[in-house]
Design a protein around this motif. Structure first.
Motif, PDB file in Angstrom:
ATOM      1  N   GLN A 203       0.836  -1.205   0.000  1.00 57.56           N
ATOM      2  CA  GLN A 203       0.000   0.000   0.000  1.00 57.56           C
ATOM      3  C   GLN A 203       0.870   1.253   0.000  1.00 57.56           C
ATOM      4  N   ARG A 204       1.931   1.247   0.807  1.00 53.07           N
ATOM      5  CA  ARG A 204       2.853   2.387   0.852  1.00 53.07           C
ATOM      6  C   ARG A 204       3.458   2.650  -0.522  1.00 53.07           C
ATOM      7  N   ALA A 205       3.886   1.579  -1.199  1.00 52.86           N
ATOM      8  CA  ALA A 205       4.481   1.720  -2.524  1.00 52.86           C
ATOM      9  C   ALA A 205       3.478   2.284  -3.527  1.00 52.86           C
ATOM     10  N   ARG A 206       2.242   1.836  -3.461  1.00 50.51           N
ATOM     11  CA  ARG A 206       1.226   2.321  -4.403  1.00 50.51           C
ATOM     12  C   ARG A 206       0.874   3.779  -4.131  1.00 50.51           C
ATOM     13  N   PHE A 207       0.837   4.170  -2.873  1.00 55.23           N
ATOM     14  CA  PHE A 207       0.587   5.573  -2.559  1.00 55.23           C
ATOM     15  C   PHE A 207       1.706   6.454  -3.124  1.00 55.23           C
ATOM     16  N   LEU A 208       2.955   6.009  -2.967  1.00 55.90           N
ATOM     17  CA  LEU A 208       4.081   6.790  -3.481  1.00 55.90           C
ATOM     18  C   LEU A 208       4.028   6.891  -4.999  1.00 55.90           C
ATOM     19  N   LYS A 209       3.624   5.829  -5.661  1.00 54.84           N
ATOM     20  CA  LYS A 209       3.508   5.872  -7.119  1.00 54.84           C
ATOM     21  C   LYS A 209       2.457   6.895  -7.541  1.00 54.84           C
ATOM     22  N   ARG A 210       1.372   6.986  -6.793  1.00 54.19           N
ATOM     23  CA  ARG A 210       0.342   7.962  -7.117  1.00 54.19           C
ATOM     24  C   ARG A 210       0.852   9.395  -6.976  1.00 54.19           C
ATOM     25  N   ASP A 212       4.296  10.100  -7.333  1.00 55.49           N
ATOM     26  CA  ASP A 212       5.429  10.228  -8.262  1.00 55.49           C
ATOM     27  C   ASP A 212       5.000  10.349  -9.717  1.00 55.49           C
ATOM     28  N   VAL A 213       3.901   9.721 -10.095  1.00 61.32           N
ATOM     29  CA  VAL A 213       3.452   9.723 -11.486  1.00 61.32           C
ATOM     30  C   VAL A 213       2.354  10.782 -11.642  1.00 61.32           C
ATOM     31  N   PRO A 214       2.618  11.855 -12.393  1.00 55.35           N
ATOM     32  CA  PRO A 214       1.639  12.944 -12.496  1.00 55.35           C
ATOM     33  C   PRO A 214       0.252  12.475 -12.925  1.00 55.35           C
ATOM     34  N   GLU A 215       0.193  11.505 -13.843  1.00 56.69           N
ATOM     35  CA  GLU A 215      -1.103  11.034 -14.326  1.00 56.69           C
ATOM     36  C   GLU A 215      -1.903  10.308 -13.257  1.00 56.69           C
ATOM     37  N   LYS A 216      -1.242   9.969 -12.147  1.00 61.76           N
ATOM     38  CA  LYS A 216      -1.926   9.271 -11.062  1.00 61.76           C
ATOM     39  C   LYS A 216      -2.194  10.167  -9.858  1.00 61.76           C
ATOM     40  N   ASN A 217      -1.776  11.436  -9.953  1.00 60.80           N
ATOM     41  CA  ASN A 217      -1.962  12.341  -8.814  1.00 60.80           C
ATOM     42  C   ASN A 217      -3.417  12.469  -8.393  1.00 60.80           C
ATOM     43  N   TRP A 218      -4.313  12.408  -9.363  1.00 59.12           N
ATOM     44  CA  TRP A 218      -5.732  12.592  -9.065  1.00 59.12           C
ATOM     45  C   TRP A 218      -6.276  11.479  -8.170  1.00 59.12           C
ATOM     46  N   LYS A 219      -5.596  10.315  -8.179  1.00 52.00           N
ATOM     47  CA  LYS A 219      -6.057   9.187  -7.375  1.00 52.00           C
ATOM     48  C   LYS A 219      -5.600   9.286  -5.919  1.00 52.00           C
ATOM     49  N   PHE A 220      -4.669  10.213  -5.654  1.00 51.81           N
ATOM     50  CA  PHE A 220      -4.111  10.288  -4.308  1.00 51.81           C
ATOM     51  C   PHE A 220      -4.973  11.161  -3.409  1.00 51.81           C
ATOM     52  N   SER A 221      -5.152  10.692  -2.190  1.00 56.07           N
ATOM     53  CA  SER A 221      -5.889  11.459  -1.192  1.00 56.07           C
ATOM     54  C   SER A 221      -5.140  11.395   0.123  1.00 56.07           C
TER      55      SER A 221
END
Length: 329
Positions: A203-210, A212-221
């Protein structure tokens, strides 16, 4: 026909071998940390995943068509997971080949004022599938014994009378949900439940990817990260929920979620297995209807233009083609 039957039996055995270790036997006391490995992948390798998932999707497409045509049973699939557990991706991949007219996906967020004015199962009952359909709950009625348990202030907003907030509320809700699901299955609505079991490190790794990757920023909360502080509380709540609500009529499957490709294969296999158990069939027509069809066939054949086959489908079959002329399938 016999060959096809053997193929089906072989596929059913392979699916059972895959998902058997993931099923929570009724009456089992579950400890997630000890009993289920989020990185488990059976004997499979990632390079096999595309073909296996494609096979699963093809089977789902076939069974969905039969389920809709029979119009007797419905299927409810409940998906639960921690944040970043892969619910959205699982739904997208597993349902990719299915007819969207027969599949509804419902996500349950913070309850509205109207929903809080009803019993806690009301908003879920409103979204149940019709006969012949498949409904997917992205989060489900089990939020009422998970997030509501971890955050008591949420329970305080449910406007319950004092007697309903007494000690033993969670055991009572387990019983109520079990009985509700039994009611559904008794009426022809199969309930299948999948918990995507994600490790804290993944989960920590997936949060960091969200991040680090601009196209995934919208998924981060940031709220998702705040919930990590309650990780142990959620693990205890999940363990108790799985122990209390995996039943013979509505079993839980704990799907390892650290490898997305394996989680998607398993989710597909669980749903295929559920449809195989239903074994839906295309309806057959009676003698009177067949006679009417024969009359209509002759009328249509007589309308064939000069030089055109009287029945393009039959002509294509005889010539070794697919006979798809004039078909919208």
């Amino acid at each position: 026909m016999a060959k096809k039957h053997k193929r089906t039996d072989s596929g059913a055995r392979r699916i059972e071998e895959l998902i058997g270790p993931l099923r929570v036997p009724p009456g089992t006391e579950v400890d997630l940390a000890k009993d289920f490995d989020p990185r488990y992948k059976a004997h499979l390798k990632k390079r096999e995943s595309a073909e296996l998932l494609r096979t699963g999707v093809e089977l789902l497409t076939e069974y969905q068509a039969k389920l809709a045509a029979q119009d007797t049973y419905g299927v409810l699939m409940c998906l639960q997971a921690m944040d970043a557990g892969g619910k959205d991706g699982t739904i997208r991949h597993v349902m990719s080949g299915m007819n969207p007219q027969g599949v509804q996906v419902h996500s349950f967020k913070v309850p509205s004022a109207e929903e809080l004015d009803h019993d806690y199962l009301w908003r879920y009952a409103k979204r149940l599938p019709a006969r012949g359909d498949i409904a997917v709950f992205n989060r489900s009625q089990y939020e009422e014994v998970l997030v509501v348990r971890v955050h008591p202030e949420v329970l305080g907003r449910q406007q319950l009378p004092p007697s309903a907030r007494r000690r033993g509320i969670w055991e009572r809700r387990y019983r109520e949900i079990n009985r509700w699901e039994r009611y559904l299955t008794d009426n022809g609505f199969k309930v299948v439940k999948i918990f995507l079991n994600l490790s804290k490190e993944e989960q920590r790794a997936r949060f960091l990817k969200r991040i680090d990757v601009p196209e995934k920023n919208w998924k981060f909360s940031a709220a998702d990260v705040r919930e990590r502080r309650y990780w142990d509380d959620y693990q205890r709540a999940f363990s108790e929920m799985l122990s209390a609500t995996s039943t013979a009529w509505a079993p839980w499957y704990v799907v390892p979620a650290d490898r997305k490709w394996f989680a998607r294969i398993c989710a597909s296999a669980v749903l295929v297995h559920t449809l195989m158990e239903i074994d839906p069939r295309y309806p057959t027509v009676g003698r009177k209807a067949r006679k009417e069809l024969a009359v209509v066939r002759r009328q249509l054949e007589d309308e064939a233009p000069k030089g055109a086959p009287r029945d393009p489908y039959r002509a294509g079959r005889r010539s070794g083609g697919h006979g798809d002329h004039g078909s919208e399938a």
